[in-house]
Structures are given as structure tokens and as C-alpha cells.
Enzyme design. Structure first.
Site, PDB file in Angstrom:
ATOM      1  CE  LYS A   1      -1.810   2.822   3.167  1.00  0.00           C
ATOM      2  NZ  LYS A   1      -2.068   4.018   2.504  1.00  0.00           N
TER       3      LYS A   1
ATOM      4  N   GLY B   1       2.810   3.878  13.860  1.00  0.00           N
ATOM      5  CA  GLY B   1       3.656   2.780  14.051  1.00  0.00           C
ATOM      6  C   GLY B   1       2.886   2.006  15.245  1.00  0.00           C
TER       7      GLY B   1
ATOM      8  CD  GLU C   1      12.789   1.363   7.475  1.00  0.00           C
ATOM      9  OE1 GLU C   1      12.648   2.385   6.658  1.00  0.00           O
ATOM     10  OE2 GLU C   1      13.765   0.318   7.281  1.00  0.00           O
TER      11      GLU C   1
ATOM     12  CB  CYS D   1      12.648   8.999   9.042  1.00  0.00           C
ATOM     13  SG  CYS D   1      13.406   7.880   7.888  1.00  0.00           S
TER      14      CYS D   1
ATOM     15  CD  GLU E   1       9.961  12.949  11.928  1.00  0.00           C
ATOM     16  OE1 GLU E   1      10.726  12.310  11.367  1.00  0.00           O
ATOM     17  OE2 GLU E   1       8.818  12.153  12.428  1.00  0.00           O
TER      18      GLU E   1
END
Length: 496
Positions: free
Chosen positions: A189, A247, A264, A298, A399
């Protein structure tokens, strides 16, 4: 024509195509009958392609195809699987130009970056092709006479693979190639913002000889398609790249059925600057790592932690490097930073800059929107540099996922390490020092999955890639570590 002119010609002659899901070797419309359109990141008036809004029923079809294909693909000898992957790598290189145009059009990154991404994908595919020959087990001494003991590796089964929008080429290849090498089948996906590259990848996989059903593409929202994939009883592993929050949700869902996960996740990566011979070299490394992909990766460096006596000199060098950045659309051969992926994400990054200023940081370079002329059709901004940033500020802890760099000054190596580790994340870190002893100390004590000494956060195509803390969970990707996720261990005892 130069590459930029060729890309413009490609886009000017492009007609937006309607894609379905790619299931069992065929393009199939979603049962929902609904579609959506993606647009050129640097020209939001130009449609690029149309994709389905898929449903759980579409997911069931894709997983069923992958499950059926696993019966034959998993027993195909490793060298034969590897041979197909070598063909895939060759085809990525043969179609370098077209693939680069597609990546840049839907994601926005400059053309040189897209070309580098395609070539890196080919390199990683070749490594994975070799791994198909190296599914090693062990023969071990027995406790009893006349008994032969061994361990073998077997493919896990159907893998659900879910990717973000920042690397439309390398992320799917990084997930698909090792899965195929180790004998797994895939339902993939892509991010809804960047599925066009993935559609072209499906065509190239088939052309290279990947059998029908071995890799399937399903396009749709994470809440509908993603959750259905993760919870499907026939999915034995989930490889996900994206935010830490998502995640965590995926891991919770997967744990209920004991599916394996390879996650990840986010990063808040520091550059710890202690000493150097050339501040311009250090600044160049940091700015490249901060602004590649417009800071939307990232492993971007987003924090500079510098000894107090080096700060003023380094800040000047960083500002000089930022001045050299030319912002523009991918087809501008002079541009080395493109737009952000879309207006919504641009607004999020701008909000963080405002938060930083409110917290007391000093915006010393950039940050402003670019909206005139060629910039009016994309989400453009100048990269931002903020000084006087305290380790406790949100911009130093959360982030941002954009071209925003903060400066925090410290008084010692020990304080630098403390600040570097004082975040939830632990993906990558850079350390700049001429002292070998200090370099080893930092490599040992920094809490991250990857440490780079005296260069930016660029990874290699054959080394494990991953993070600690809230930056990752499960086996590292790339390199030989993938075998821990895509296979399971079996112990065999034979008495004779």
C-alpha cells in the site's frame, strides 16, 4: 534538451491515466467505484493520475492472490528468485529517466535527487538478489549419537507493506525486493499522495518476470486499507515506514494475532559538533542532510548541538550554505531544493516555526513562504535556521519533517551527549570531531540506531538501517538484517 527540458516535455505530453489496484497481475477497479486524483507537486493545476479509494473487500482480494502465489513462489529456488531481482534492477536503470520524472512530479523533489533515488533502488535490489542465494542455516553438534541437528530459514508468508510519501521509489523497492528474495509474497500500500511511481513499479516487476500474485498493489486510506491489511488473518508480517504514532497503532493491532512487524518510524536527528578542521565542510554536510528532500525524510538532521566556543563560526558557515540553496521545480536544472509535498504539510512546518519563535528561539535565516510567479503553484518555502533553542522546546523535541534546523549550544561533550539523547527518538546522529577517542565515545553513548562520524546522515545500500527508542521496532531493513523479519527459524532433528 537537458534533463529539465525533457521532464517538461514529458509532462506537457502526459495524459492523466486511471489506475485500479494491481491484483494477481491485473489492473482491477475498486468495488467502491470511487477514485481520487493526484496532482503535480510543482504545478497543482496539472492532474497526473487517478487512483481508487479501495475497501476491505479489495484488500481481501489482494491478500488472497498473494496467499495463493506464496505456495509456488516460496518453493522457487533462491537463485531463480535472485535472477528475477537482477532483471528488476536492470530495468530500473533502463527506465531511469521516466521513473525520475514520475517521482519528481508527484513528490516534488528536484530531478537530481529523484535520479539518485532510482539508482539507489537498483543498487538495493541487486543486494537483495544476492541475499536470495544466502538464506543460511546452521549444522550444530548433537547431544546424542546418531542425531543430526540443523537450523533452516523459511519465508514467513504474505507481507503487508505500507509506505510514506517522501521516497516513492526507494521505499517500495526496499520493502518488496527483500520480501521476494526470501520467498515471501506482498500486498503493498503506497501513500495516497504518491502512488504513481508504485503503479509503474508494478508494471516493471511483471515485465521482469515476477509471477502474477506475488506482488499486489492496493491504493487507499490508511484507516480503511491499512487497518484491513494489518488485521487480515493471512498477513503474517507488516513492514511499515511512517510516523511513530501510526507505528504504535500498527504494532498493537499486529500483536493481537502475533504477526511480525518491521517498523521504521520518526526521527529527531542531531548533529553534534565538537571540533573540526574546516567549518565549511561541517556546514555543507549538515545543510545537505537537513535540506535533501526538502527536509522531508526521517534521517534529516534537524538539530545542531554545538560547543559554545564554536557556535558563532558554525552558524555563519551554516547560513552561507543555506544561501547557496536554489529553490524551484524539479525541471529547473539549477534548483537543489523543491517544494514540500503539499500545502497541508507546508502549513504544519510553518506552524512549528511560529511555535519556536513563541518559545523564545531566534529565527536567523529563512522560513518565509515563496508564493510569487513559478512558486505560486507549489508548496514552497525557504529553509529555516533557528538559534537560541533550548533542549526543552517543542522544536527541539518533536519531528517537524521539513527544512527546519535548530541550534543549541552546550559547554561540554557530556552535555552535548545528554542533549542529543534527550528526545523520544533514536534513528540517526552525526558527530563532528577530530578526536578519535571522543568519536568512539560518542558512537558508543549516543542513543540511535545509526551514528555517522564526520559526515551527514547518508546510509549505504548494504548496511542495516533502523532506529531505537521511538524510531523503530523489529529487524532493521536494508542489508543482511532483513532476514530476521522476512523469514522464520526452524530447527530440524534427524536420528539415523
Amino acid at each position: 534538451m537537458n534533463n529539465g527540458e525533457k521532464m517538461l516535455h514529458f509532462l506537457e505530453n502526459h495524459q492523466a491515466k486511471a489506475y485500479g489496484n494491481y491484483i494477481n497481475g491485473n489492473w482491477i477497479n475498486s468495488v467502491s467505484g470511487e477514485t481520487y486524483t493526484i496532482y503535480n507537486a510543482a504545478n497543482n493545476k496539472q492532474p497526473l493520475a487517478h487512483f481508487p479509494k479501495s475497501t476491505p473487500e479489495d484488500v481481501n482480494q489482494a491478500v488472497s492472490a498473494a496467499n495463493d502465489a506464496f505456495e509456488t513462489w516460496s518453493v522457487l529456488p533462491g537463485p531463480e528468485r535472485g535472477a528475477i531481482l537482477y532483471k528488476v534492477a536492470d530495468m530500473l536503470e533502463e527506465n531511469l529517466q521516466e521513473l525520475s520524472f514520475i517521482v519528481s512530479a508527484e513528490q516534488g523533489k528536484v530531478l537530481n535527487e529523484s535520479m539518485g533515488e532510482v539508482l539507489r533502488a537498483a543498487k538495493e535490489t541487486r543486494f537483495c538478489a544476492g541475499e536470495a542465494f544466502r538464506m543460511e542455516g546452521k549444522t550444530l553438534p548433537a547431544e546424542r549419537q546418531n542425531v543430526w541437528n540443523s537450523t533452516v530459514r523459511k519465508p514467513v508468508g504474505v507481507i503487508a507493506e505500507i509506505a510514506p510519501w517522501n521516497f516513492p521509489m526507494i521505499t517500495p523497492i526496499r520493502k518488496i525486493a527483500p520480501a521476494l528474495a526470501y520467498g515471501c509474497t506482498v500486498v503493498y500500500k503506497p501513500a495516497t499522495a504518491t502512488p504513481w511511481t508504485s503503479a509503474r513499479i508494478m508494471e516493471l516487476l511483471t515485465e521482469a518476470g515476477v509471477p502474477d500474485g506475488v506482488v499486489n498493489l492496493i491504493v487507499g486510506s490508511g484507516s480503511t486499507v491499512g487497518d484491513s491489511l494489518v488485521t487480515h488473518p493471512d498477513v503474517k508480517g507488516i513492514s511499515f515506514t511512517g510516523s511513530t504514532e501510526l507505528g504504535q497503532q500498527i504494532n498493537q493491532l499486529a500483536s493481537k494475532k502475533f504477526a511480525k512487524t518491521q517498523l521504521e518510524l520518526g526521527g529527531k536527528n542531531p548533529a553534534v559538533v565538537l571540533d573540526y578542521s574546516n567549518e565549511n565542510h561541517v556546514a555543507k554536510q549538515i545543510i545537505s542532510a537537513a535540506c535533501t528532500c526538502s527536509g522531508q525524510r526521517c534521517t534529516s538532521i534537524s538539530r545542531v548541538i554545538v560547543l559554545r566556543d564554536k557556535k558563532d563560526e558554525l552558524v555563519k558557515a551554516l547560513s552561507n550554505q543555506l544561501e547557496k540553496i536554489k529553490i524551484g521545480p524539479a525541471w529547473d536544472d539549477n534548483a537543489n531544493m523543491g517544494p514540500l509535498v503539499n500545502k497541508g504539510h507546508l502549513d504544519s512546518v510553518q506552524n512549528y516555526i511560529a511555535i519556536g519563535v513563541q518559545e523564545g528561539a531566534n529565527l536567523i535565516y529563512g522560513g518565509e513562504l515563496l508564493e510569487d510567479e513559478q512558486y505560486s503553484k507549489g508548496a514552497y518555502m525557504k529553509p529555516a535556521l533557528l538559534d537560541n533553542v533550548k533542549a526543552s522546546m517543542r522544536i527541539a523535541k518533536e519531528e517537524i519533517f521539513g527544512p527546519v534546523l535548530t541550534i543549541t549550544e552546550v559547554d561540554s561533550v557530556e552535555e552535548a551527549l545528554s542533549v542529543a539523547n534527550d528526545v523520544d527518538y533514536g534513528l540517526a546522529a552525526s558527530v563532528f570531531t577530530n578526536d578519535l577517542s571522543v568519536a568512539h565515545q560518542c558512537a558508543e553513548k549516543i542513543e540511535s540506531g545509526m551514528v555517522h562520524i564526520n559526515h551527514g546522515t547518508a546510509s549505504a545500500a548494504h548496511l542495516p538501517f533502523g532506529g531505537t527508542k521511538s524510531s523503530g521496532f523489529g529487524a532493521f531493513s536494508i542489508g543482511s538484517s532483513n532476514i530476521e523479519f522476512f523469514t522464520e527459524l526452524k530447527t530440524v532433528y534427524v536420528e539415523y
